[in-house]
Design an enzyme around this catalytic site. Structure first.
Site, PDB file in Angstrom:
ATOM      1  N   GLY A 142       0.832  -1.199   0.000  1.00 20.65           N
ATOM      2  CA  GLY A 142       0.000   0.000   0.000  1.00 20.65           C
ATOM      3  C   GLY A 142       0.861   1.240   0.000  1.00 20.65           C
TER       4      GLY A 142
ATOM      5  N   ASP B 281      14.413  -8.182   7.717  1.00 19.28           N
ATOM      6  CA  ASP B 281      14.537  -7.618   6.373  1.00 19.28           C
ATOM      7  C   ASP B 281      14.994  -6.158   6.456  1.00 19.28           C
ATOM      8  OD1 ASP B 281      14.366  -7.498   3.642  1.00 19.28           O
ATOM      9  OD2 ASP B 281      12.241  -6.980   3.612  1.00 19.28           O
TER      10      ASP B 281
HETATM   11  N1  LIG Z   1       6.295   7.210   9.865  1.00 19.21           N
HETATM   12  C1  LIG Z   1       6.725   7.599   8.665  1.00 19.21           C
HETATM   13  N2  LIG Z   1       7.071   8.876   8.438  1.00 19.21           N
HETATM   14  C2  LIG Z   1       7.517   9.258   7.209  1.00 19.21           C
HETATM   15  N3  LIG Z   1       7.637   8.422   6.157  1.00 19.21           N
HETATM   16  C3  LIG Z   1       7.317   7.142   6.318  1.00 19.21           C
HETATM   17  C4  LIG Z   1       6.845   6.651   7.573  1.00 19.21           C
HETATM   18  N4  LIG Z   1       6.624   5.329   7.449  1.00 19.21           N
HETATM   19  C5  LIG Z   1       6.933   5.002   6.181  1.00 19.21           C
HETATM   20  N5  LIG Z   1       7.361   6.090   5.483  1.00 19.21           N
HETATM   21  C6  LIG Z   1       7.794   6.135   4.078  1.00 19.21           C
HETATM   22  O1  LIG Z   1       7.061   5.194   3.333  1.00 19.21           O
HETATM   23  C7  LIG Z   1       7.935   4.200   2.775  1.00 19.21           C
HETATM   24  C8  LIG Z   1       7.225   2.849   2.754  1.00 19.21           C
HETATM   25  O2  LIG Z   1       6.832   2.518   4.076  1.00 19.21           O
HETATM   26  P1  LIG Z   1       6.924   1.043   4.632  1.00 19.21           P
HETATM   27  O3  LIG Z   1       8.300   0.526   4.374  1.00 19.21           O
HETATM   28  O4  LIG Z   1       6.433   1.026   6.024  1.00 19.21           O
HETATM   29  O5  LIG Z   1       5.867   0.328   3.680  1.00 19.21           O
HETATM   30  P2  LIG Z   1       5.738  -1.220   3.412  1.00 19.21           P
HETATM   31  O6  LIG Z   1       4.508  -1.437   2.595  1.00 19.21           O
HETATM   32  O7  LIG Z   1       5.785  -1.980   4.683  1.00 19.21           O
HETATM   33  O8  LIG Z   1       7.074  -1.423   2.578  1.00 19.21           O
HETATM   34  P3  LIG Z   1       7.842  -2.757   2.197  1.00 19.21           P
HETATM   35  O9  LIG Z   1       7.205  -3.244   0.965  1.00 19.21           O
HETATM   36  O10 LIG Z   1       9.257  -2.257   1.982  1.00 19.21           O
HETATM   37  O11 LIG Z   1       7.735  -3.691   3.361  1.00 19.21           O
HETATM   38  C9  LIG Z   1       9.193   4.243   3.656  1.00 19.21           C
HETATM   39  O12 LIG Z   1      10.345   3.799   2.958  1.00 19.21           O
HETATM   40  C10 LIG Z   1       9.278   5.731   3.985  1.00 19.21           C
HETATM   41  O13 LIG Z   1       9.882   6.440   2.941  1.00 19.21           O
END
Ligand SMILES: Nc1ncnc2c1ncn2[C@@H]1O[C@H](COP(=O)(O)OP(=O)(O)OP(=O)(O)O)[C@@H](O)[C@H]1O
Length: 647
Positions: A265, A376
Site C-alpha cells: 500500500g 529484512d
Molecule cells: N512514519 C513515517 N514517516 C515518514 N515516512 C514514512 C513513515 N513510514 C513510512 N514512510 C515512508 O514510506 C515508505 C514505505 O513505508 P513502509 O516501508 O512502512 O511500507 P511497506 O509497505 O511496509 O514497505 P515494504 O514493501 O518495503 O515492506 C518508507 O520507505 C518511507 O519512505
C-alpha cells in the site's frame, strides 16, 4: 568515487516539488488515489437527549475527583471487575451545585438553556445503564445481591490465590488456549476491556471536573448572566459527547501528499482534520493482504507499533479499518530515509557512519527488546527525524516467517544462480556497477521480492532456524555500504547479487579506495567481519557489539543527545521535501513493478470466504499513554498474583 564529506551539516538535496504541504491544496493525483470523504454527517438525536449537568448513575465508578487518586482507584476498579470480586458498595459522589445556579438552570424548565434539551434523571440513568450494560451488569448484580456464591464471597487476596483459569477445562481446551493466535485474541480482549473502562471512567471523571470548574468560575454571576453562559457551556459539552461517540475514519484525515510506496500500500502525509495532528498514514488494501497471505504480518506490525514506547521506534497514533482497507496512522518522520541520505552523499565520512550505525543498532535493539526480529532490514527502514536522529519503521516481516511465496521465490533465485560464471571484479568496478544498477534499473530498490543485498543467508535459504543476529548481518552490510559506496554482495546485475550471496564467504572483501586518504581501519573491518559472518562467528548479543573498539568513542547511554551530522531543514511539520515526489513520472517509474504486481493481484478473483472480519479483530487502536500505563500495571499485578499463588 564520491569524496566523503566531513562538513557536519551538509544536507542531502530536497525535493522542491513537494516541500511544505498545506491542507488547502492537496496535489490533484492524491485526491484521485485517495478521494476525500465528505464531512461526517451531523449526529442527530432528539432534543431531549442532551448532556445533563446532574451527576448520573454512571458516576458511581468515579471514586475520587483528584486525578492521582482516581488512577489508583481505576486500577482497583479494573482489578475488581476482572476478578468479579464483590467489594464494598461503591459510593455515589454527590456533586453539590450551588442552589442559585441550579435555580437559574431549572428556571426555564429545559435545564440547560435555549436550544439545549434536558434528559430527566430517570431516562439518563436508563440510557447510561444501557451504555454500561455489558461490562458492569455482572459486577453490579453481584454487589446488589450481596450474595455472590461461595467463590465470589472470598476476600480479595483469597480469591486471587484460589483462581485457576484452567480448573474446568479439558486438555483439548487448554491446548487451544496455548496457541499463539488464541493468546493474541486474549490480549486483544484484555486491551479492549481496558480501553472500554478507561474511556468510561475518564469520561465521567473529566465531565464532572469540567462542570465543577465551570461552577467555580461562574459562582459570582447574576442569574441573567448565568443562563447564556450555561447554554454555551452545555453546547460545548454536546460537541464533546458527539466526538466521543464517533469512530475514526479515513475521512477524518486530510491527505496532504504521498511520501512512500510499500509492497502492500501507500504511505501519505496526512493531517487530522479536527485536531490538526500530523501523521504518516499507511493505507493497505485488505484484498491485497489476503491474496499475498500477509495478514499476520500486518497484525504484527500493528502490535509492535502499539508496544513501541522507545524513541528509536516509530510510534503508532491510531489504527483503524473499513470494508476495503486498514490504516496505520504513525508519527510522521520528516527527514526522509537512510537510503535517500546514502544516495545523496555517496560514501559517508567515517565519523558520520559511526553515528548512524550506532543509532541503527540502538533502534534494532529496541525492537529485539520487545521480542521481535526484523529479518529484512534495509536503509529504507531507517527514517531521520526532525532533529536528525534515527527511527526504525516497517515491522511487517517481524512476524516469525516470511510468506511461503516469498521464500519459494528466494530459494528459486538462489538455485538459478548457483552455476553462474561471474568474473572477478575490483572494488572500483563493483562500486561503479552498483551505482549504474541503481540508476538504470528503476525497480531495483522496490522489487516485490525485495532486494537481497542485506538479508542474512540463513533467512534467504529459509531451511534452518535463525535468531535475532540475522539483523546484525543486515546492519553490517549497511555499515559496509555507508563506507564503501556499495553493499558487500552487490553485483552488476540482480542475478549477480544472488550469486554473490550464495558464495558470500568468497566474495566478501575489504573495500579499497581510489583516494589514498581513505581506507578502512583495522577495528572497522574487524567489526564488519563479526557482523557479516557465519552465525557462530557473529556477535552474540548487543553488549558485545557495544563494547567493540569501533564504538569506543560512542556514549551509548546518551546517543540522542549527540548532535547529528545532518539536521533536516524543514519549513514546517508538514514538509515532505525529503521524500520522493509521487507526482513526478521519473520518480514514479521505480515503483512500476510494485504497481503492476498490485494491480494484477487486485484484479484476481476474490476469495470472499477468507475476507472474514475476524481476521482483523483487534486492529483498531488509539494512542493513549494512560491506557499503556494501565496495561503495564495490570501485567505487574498478574506477575505478583502468580508469585503469590506459588506454593
Ligand atoms: N512514519 C513515517 N514517516 C515518514 N515516512 C514514512 C513513515 N513510514 C513510512 N514512510 C515512508 O514510506 C515508505 C514505505 O513505508 P513502509 O516501508 O512502512 O511500507 P511497506 O509497505 O511496509 O514497505 P515494504 O514493501 O518495503 O515492506 C518508507 O520507505 C518511507 O519512505
Amino acid at each position: 568515487m564520491d569524496v566523503p564529506s566531513s562538513s557536519p551539516r551538509r544536507l542531502p538535496p530536497r525535493n522542491p516539488a513537494h516541500q511544505s504541504q498545506s491542507s488547502s491544496s492537496p496535489p490533484k493525483h492524491i485526491n484521485e488515489v485517495f478521494p476525500l470523504a465528505p464531512p461526517p454527517p451531523l449526529h442527530t438525536r432528539s432534543n431531549n437527549e442532551s448532556w445533563n449537568p446532574q451527576p448520573s448513575s454512571e458516576e458511581f465508578i468515579t471514586p475520587s475527583s483528584s486525578p492521582s487518586k482516581g488512577n489508583t482507584a481505576l486500577v482497583e476498579v479494573f482489578d475488581r471487575s476482572l476478578q468479579l470480586t464483590p467489594s464494598s458498595s461503591p459510593t455515589k459522589p454527590q456533586a453539590t451545585p450551588s442552589k442559585r445556579m441550579l435555580q437559574a438552570i431549572d428556571e426555564d424548565g429545559n435545564g440547560a438553556g435555549a436550544g439545549v434539551g434536558r434528559m430527566d434523571d430517570e431516562r439518563l440513568n436508563r440510557k447510561n445503564n444501557k451504555e454500561n450494560a455489558p461490562p458492569f451488569s455482572k459486577a453490579t448484580e453481584v454487589s446488589q445481591r450481596g450474595n455472590a456464591g461461595p467463590g465470589l464471597q472470598r476476600s480479595h487476596a483469597q480469591s486471587r490465590r484460589a483462581y485457576d483459569p484452567f480448573r474446568d477445562m479439558t486438555i483439548d481446551e487448554i491446548e487451544k488456549l496455548s496457541k499463539p493466535q488464541v493468546k493474541r485474541l486474549k490480549d486483544v480482549a484484555h486491551l479492549y476491556f481496558y480501553d472500554y473502562y478507561y474511556n468510561l471512567v475518564t469520561y465521567v471523571h473529566t465531565r464532572r471536573k469540567r462542570t465543577e470548574d465551570w461552577k467555580a468560575q461562574h459562582e459570582n454571576l447574576s442569574t441573567e448572566e448565568l443562563k447564556p453562559a450555561w447554554s454555551r457551556f452545555a453546547g460545548r459539552e454536546r460537541v464533546a459527547l458527539r466526538k466521543r461517540r464517533t469512530r475514526l475514519r479515513k475521512g477524518d484525515f486530510q491527505v496532504l501528499t504521498q511520501v512512500g510506496q510499500g509492497g502492500y500500500g501507500q504511505v501519505f502525509l496526512a493531517e487530522h482534520k479536527e485536531t490538526k495532528e500530523v501523521c504518516a498514514l499507511k493505507v493497505m488494501s485488505k484484498k491485497l493482504l489476503f491474496k499475498l497471505d500477509e495478514i499476520r504480518h500486518v497484525l504484527t506490525e500493528r502490535d509492535i507499533l502499539t508496544a513501541a514506547k522507545s524513541d528509536w521506534l516509530v510510534k503508532l497514533l491510531y489504527a483503524f479499518q473499513d470494508e476495503d482497507s486498514i490504516y496505520l496512522a504513525m508519527e510522521y518522520v520528516p527527514g526522509g530515509d537512510f537510503r535517500t541520505l546514502l544516495n545523496n552523499t555517496g560514501v559517508l565520512h567515517f565519523n558520520h557512519a559511526r553515528f548512524y550505525i550506532a543509532e541503527m543498532f540502538a533502534s534494532v535493539n529496541a525492537l529485539h527488546d520487545l521480542g521481535y526480529i526484523h529479518r529484512d532490514l534495509k536503509p529504507e527502514n531507517f527514517l531521520i527525524d526532525s532533529s536528525g536522529h534515527i527511527k526504525l519503521t516497517d515491522f511487517g516481516l517481524s512476524a516469525g516467517k516470511l510468506s511461503p511465496d516469498r521464500m519459494e521465490s528466494m530459494k528459486m533465485r538462489l538455485d538459478q544462480v548457483k552455476d553462474m560464471d561471474i568474473p572477478e571484479r575490483s572494488t572500483m568496478e563493483r562500486r561503479r556497477a552498483y551505482k549504474t544498477l541503481r540508476e538504470t534499473d528503476v525497480n531495483y530498490a522496490k522489487s516485490v521480492v525485495g532486494s537481497p543485498d542485506y538479508m542474512a543467508p540463513e533467512v534467504l535459504r529459509g531451511t534452518e532456524e535463525y535468531d535475532f543476529t540475522v539483523d546484525y548481518w543486515s546492519l553490517g552490510c549497511m555499515l559496509y555500504e555507508a563506507l564503501a559506496g556499495y553493499p558487500p554482495f552487490a553485483g552488476a546485475t540482480v542475478q549477480e547479487t544472488w550469486h554473490n550471496l550464495k558464495h558470500w564467504k568468497k566474495v566478501l572483501h575489504k573495500p579499497e579506495y581510489e583516494n589514498p586518504n581513505y581506507y578502512l581501519s583495522k577495528r572497522t573491518w574487524d567489526l564488519i567481519i563479526h557482523l557479516v559472518a557465519a552465525r557462530d562467528q557473529r556477535f552474540q548479543d548487543f553488549k558485545s557489539v557495544q563494547s567493540h573498539g569501533y564504538f569506543s568513542e560512542v556514549n551509548w547511554g546518551d546517543l540522542r543527545a549527540k548532535e547529528p551530522p545532518f539536521v533536516p531543514e524543514l519549513d514546517s511539520d508538514r514538509d515532505a521535501g525529503y521524500f520522493d515526489d509521487f507526482s513526478n513520472e521519473a520518480d514514479m517509474a521505480k515503483y512500476k513493478e510494485v504497481h503492476d504486481k498490485q494491480n494484477a493481484l487486485e484484479s484476481m478473483e476474490e476469495r470472499k470466504d477468507s475476507m472474514s472480519k475476524i481476521a482483523f479483530v483487534g486492529f483498531t487502536f488509539k494512542y493513549n499513554s494512560f491506557l499503556q500505563r494501565l496495561e503495564m500495571l495490570y501485567r505487574a499485578n498478574s506477575h505478583q498474583q502468580a508469585q503469590e499463588a506459588e506454593p
